[in-house]
Design a protein around this motif. Structure first.
Motif, PDB file in Angstrom:
ATOM      1  N   SER A   1       0.831   1.417 -14.384  1.00 36.28           N
ATOM      2  CA  SER A   1       1.480   2.265 -14.484  1.00 36.28           C
ATOM      3  C   SER A   1       3.157   1.726 -13.987  1.00 36.28           C
ATOM      4  O   SER A   1       4.015   1.585 -14.508  1.00 36.28           O
ATOM      5  CB  SER A   1       1.924   3.689 -13.856  1.00 36.28           C
ATOM      6  N   ILE A   2       3.050   0.941 -12.928  1.00 37.25           N
ATOM      7  CA  ILE A   2       4.021   0.310 -12.091  1.00 37.25           C
ATOM      8  C   ILE A   2       4.467  -1.030 -12.359  1.00 37.25           C
ATOM      9  O   ILE A   2       5.891  -1.482 -13.303  1.00 37.25           O
ATOM     10  CB  ILE A   2       4.499   0.780 -10.791  1.00 37.25           C
TER      11      ILE A   2
ATOM     12  N   ILE B   1       9.527  -0.347  -8.979  1.00 40.68           N
ATOM     13  CA  ILE B   1       8.744  -0.082  -8.263  1.00 40.68           C
ATOM     14  C   ILE B   1       8.448   0.266  -6.690  1.00 40.68           C
ATOM     15  O   ILE B   1       7.441   1.455  -6.106  1.00 40.68           O
ATOM     16  CB  ILE B   1       8.746  -1.312  -7.149  1.00 40.68           C
ATOM     17  N   LEU B   2       9.855   0.985  -6.752  1.00 38.08           N
ATOM     18  CA  LEU B   2      10.199   2.343  -5.222  1.00 38.08           C
ATOM     19  C   LEU B   2       9.525   3.583  -5.317  1.00 38.08           C
ATOM     20  O   LEU B   2       9.046   4.308  -4.767  1.00 38.08           O
ATOM     21  CB  LEU B   2      11.185   1.796  -3.752  1.00 38.08           C
TER      22      LEU B   2
ATOM     23  N   LEU C   1       6.840   5.818  -3.934  1.00 38.16           N
ATOM     24  CA  LEU C   1       7.400   6.816  -3.574  1.00 38.16           C
ATOM     25  C   LEU C   1       6.332   8.077  -4.451  1.00 38.16           C
ATOM     26  O   LEU C   1       6.756   8.902  -3.800  1.00 38.16           O
ATOM     27  CB  LEU C   1       8.681   6.967  -3.960  1.00 38.16           C
ATOM     28  N   ASN C   2       6.497   8.100  -5.861  1.00 45.60           N
ATOM     29  CA  ASN C   2       5.060   9.080  -6.103  1.00 45.60           C
ATOM     30  C   ASN C   2       4.349   8.821  -6.243  1.00 45.60           C
ATOM     31  O   ASN C   2       3.660   9.406  -6.993  1.00 45.60           O
ATOM     32  CB  ASN C   2       6.651   9.378  -7.554  1.00 45.60           C
ATOM     33  N   ASP C   3       4.085   8.021  -6.017  1.00 49.97           N
ATOM     34  CA  ASP C   3       2.302   7.499  -5.924  1.00 49.97           C
ATOM     35  C   ASP C   3       1.547   7.482  -7.372  1.00 49.97           C
ATOM     36  O   ASP C   3       0.523   7.513  -7.739  1.00 49.97           O
ATOM     37  CB  ASP C   3       1.357   8.862  -4.863  1.00 49.97           C
TER      38      ASP C   3
ATOM     39  N   LYS D   1       0.710  -0.905  -0.329  1.00 48.87           N
ATOM     40  CA  LYS D   1      -0.420  -0.232   0.058  1.00 48.87           C
ATOM     41  C   LYS D   1       0.791   0.927  -0.773  1.00 48.87           C
ATOM     42  O   LYS D   1       0.245   2.283  -0.460  1.00 48.87           O
ATOM     43  CB  LYS D   1      -1.075  -0.002   1.202  1.00 48.87           C
ATOM     44  N   SER D   2       2.211   0.892   0.650  1.00 56.63           N
ATOM     45  CA  SER D   2       2.954   1.953   0.239  1.00 56.63           C
ATOM     46  C   SER D   2       3.990   1.920   0.314  1.00 56.63           C
ATOM     47  O   SER D   2       4.558   0.484   0.061  1.00 56.63           O
ATOM     48  CB  SER D   2       2.733   3.113   1.464  1.00 56.63           C
TER      49      SER D   2
END
Length: 322
Positions: A312-313, A300-301, A305-307, A32-33
């Motif tokens: 898209s990731i 992924i990170l 981090l950029n929401d 989730k984050s």
């Protein structure tokens, strides 16, 4: 010679069990984050035990672990220098720019190279290019001359990047391992295609392309350079006649899709090394698998981090080695 690596391959087999597989990547994508991703990676043994490491600290620690393991297992690391030349020539660019601007090192150098950054900086500052490995001497001198006379940082980079590709190709040519030969060829060819596409989009002339593109076995760089002056469709039309015809759709989609295609191709080609018991191939494949893993985790990170949306990731994530 393959018997030299029997114990090393056995150790690598045990380490492969710790590599991130597709299920682990899905777990990271579903986090989730950004912070949850970091904690998941720490639970899998990533990092050096810091309480709240940054992404860069975590990734740097894993790269250090990889090369520390290889140094422990391989009696002669020069057989794997082809993987380190990109770092060497990155550091050479940093040394040239620091020397030209009379600046100090503010973290520009990276580790895991074959040449000491201190030696690179000393050689360029003193103009004693004979201190450098043979292949680095001419490009170091030329890049310094260009940058000091014209302040053209892009041309400085082009000169050194071309030298890096030439060094990688030469290492592949002399390598006994077919995997190392293939790695070198794909690395140079992929770089040439990316250079051609960027040059096409920015309207670079043919002379620039002839300087920037490095000869390799699977591309005719003369034809690629000419195509780049005519437009991206011409590049795609030329590639359709080469070993990289399957990459054309990805290239038309976006530069990042093409990079993903190249990385996945290499991973698919090295997977058979998981079943080899001898030789340096399994060790080389493990290094590439780890680098691919680290690159994917970085993607992924950064996305978390950029929401960025999960889809898209996911579109940028590479296939895993295991």
């Amino acid at each position: 010679m393959s018997e030299l690596y029997t114990y090393a391959v056995a150790r690598i087999r045990a380490k492969e069990l710790l590599l991130l597989n597709a299920q682990a990547i899905e777990q990271l994508l579903g986090a989730k984050s950004y912070q949850e991703c970091i904690h998941l990676l720490q639970d899998k043994g990533w990092g050096n035990g810091e309480a709240e490491p940054s992404a860069e600290q975590l990734l740097a620690a894993e790269r250090e672990k990889t090369w520390a393991l290889i140094a422990e297992l391989v009696p002669d690391m020069s057989a794997l220098d082809v993987f380190l030349y990109a770092n060497d020539y990155h550091n050479l660019k940093a040394a040239v720019k620091l020397a030209c601007t009379s600046s100090e090192d503010f973290g520009l150098f990276i580790s895991q190279g074959t040449v000491s950054p201190k030696l690179l900086l000393e050689a360029v500052r003193s103009k004693e290019y004979g201190l450098l490995p043979d292949a680095m001497r001419a490009p170091a001198e030329e890049a310094y001359s260009v940058l000091s006379r014209t302040r053209d940082g892009q041309m400085c980079d082009v000169i050194i990047d071309r030298a890096a590709l030439d060094a990688i190709h030469q290492a592949g040519t002399t390598a006994k391992s077919k995997l190392l030969q293939r790695y070198a060829e794909l690395t140079v060819a992929a770089a040439d295609i990316k250079i051609a596409v960027r040059a096409c989009r920015t309207g670079k002339p043919l002379d620039f392309l002839k300087t920037a593109l490095a000869p390799c076995d699977t591309l005719n760089v003369g034809r690629l350079a000419k195509a780049a002056t005519e437009g991206q469709d011409a590049i795609c039309d030329y590639l359709a006649t080469t070993d990289y015809a399957a990459a054309v759709d990805a290239l038309r989609q976006s530069p990042s899709a093409f990079e993903r295609w190249c990385d996945n191709l290499l991973i698919h080609e090295i997977r058979p090394q998981q079943y080899e018991a001898f030789g340096i191939g399994p060790l080389a494949a493990y290094i590439l698998g780890r680098e691919n893993e680290i690159k994917t985790v970085r993607i992924i990170l950064s996305g978390k981090l950029n929401d960025l949306p999960e889809q898209s990731i996911r579109e940028r994530v590479r296939d895993m080695y295991v």
